[in-house]
Design a protein around this motif. Sequence first.
Motif: not given
Length: 231
Positions: A10-14, A73-74, A86-87
């Motif tokens: 989920d990208l918001e206004n990136v 959820d990160h 790690a992610v």
Amino acid sequence: MSTNGKNVIDLENVSKVYGHGESAVHAVDRVSLKLDPGKLFILMGPSGSGKTTLLMLMGCLLKPSSGSVHLFDHEISSMSEQELPAVRLERIGFVFQGFNLFPALTAEENVEATLNLKGYRGEDARRRARDLLDRVDMGKRLTHLPEDLSGGEKQRVALARALAGDPPILLADEPTGMLDSKTGRKIVEILHDLAHREKRLVFMVSHDTRILHLADKTFYMDDGRLNSEHP
Ligand SMILES: Nc1ncnc2c1ncn2[C@@H]1O[C@H](COP(=O)(O)OP(=O)(O)OP(=O)(O)O)[C@@H](O)[C@H]1O
Ligand SMILES: [Mg+2]
């Protein structure tokens, strides 16, 4: 895989700006998108339009200059540089533009090296590497060095390596770019299967309009801006 059918990216206004002042490049410009698992997404756009940069933002290889990136959820932009690997390791498989195979390692060792990073050791790593190479029809080329493989074969090793550790997200930067259309099609069919049968989120960059019918959704990038279009 805990994909639960919701948005995993989920990208918001990136936005991503390289450099400063006069020489600043707005490589990704206010992009918002939500991606769910079990689908194949294809991103097209001219050279320099920001496709690789966008992929690196989604894959936690880069932090955005502004906006937010959520993976599961990160929230990536608020994480430290120490937390990001790690992610990446757990969630994301990458196929880089131009393969990025280790030239001194055989096909099998290239896959094993990534499995080692993910905690697999010895015989277990070797067996998994062979299974992964079998899946991309490379079981007969285990001991070949990259220089002794064709372009399509190198691409398949890169794909097997990206699948090491069973990542729910697969990001592929022009995985068919250097291939003839038949070999390229085969790679895209594998990617399509990984999305539809195995419910992974597969996001690939391509210039090949002949494969667009395989996409669940196609995005176009131009000068850092993203447009979507349903096929
Ligand atoms: N590390 C960097 N520093 C400065 N500018 C960069 C850097 N990386 C990329 N750019 C610039 O950002 C813009 C987007 O680059 P990017 O690699 O994302 O494009 P692309 O769409 O993947 O192109 P291609 O189709 O040629 O691979 C380009 O103008 C590029 O010159
Ligand atoms: Mg690129």
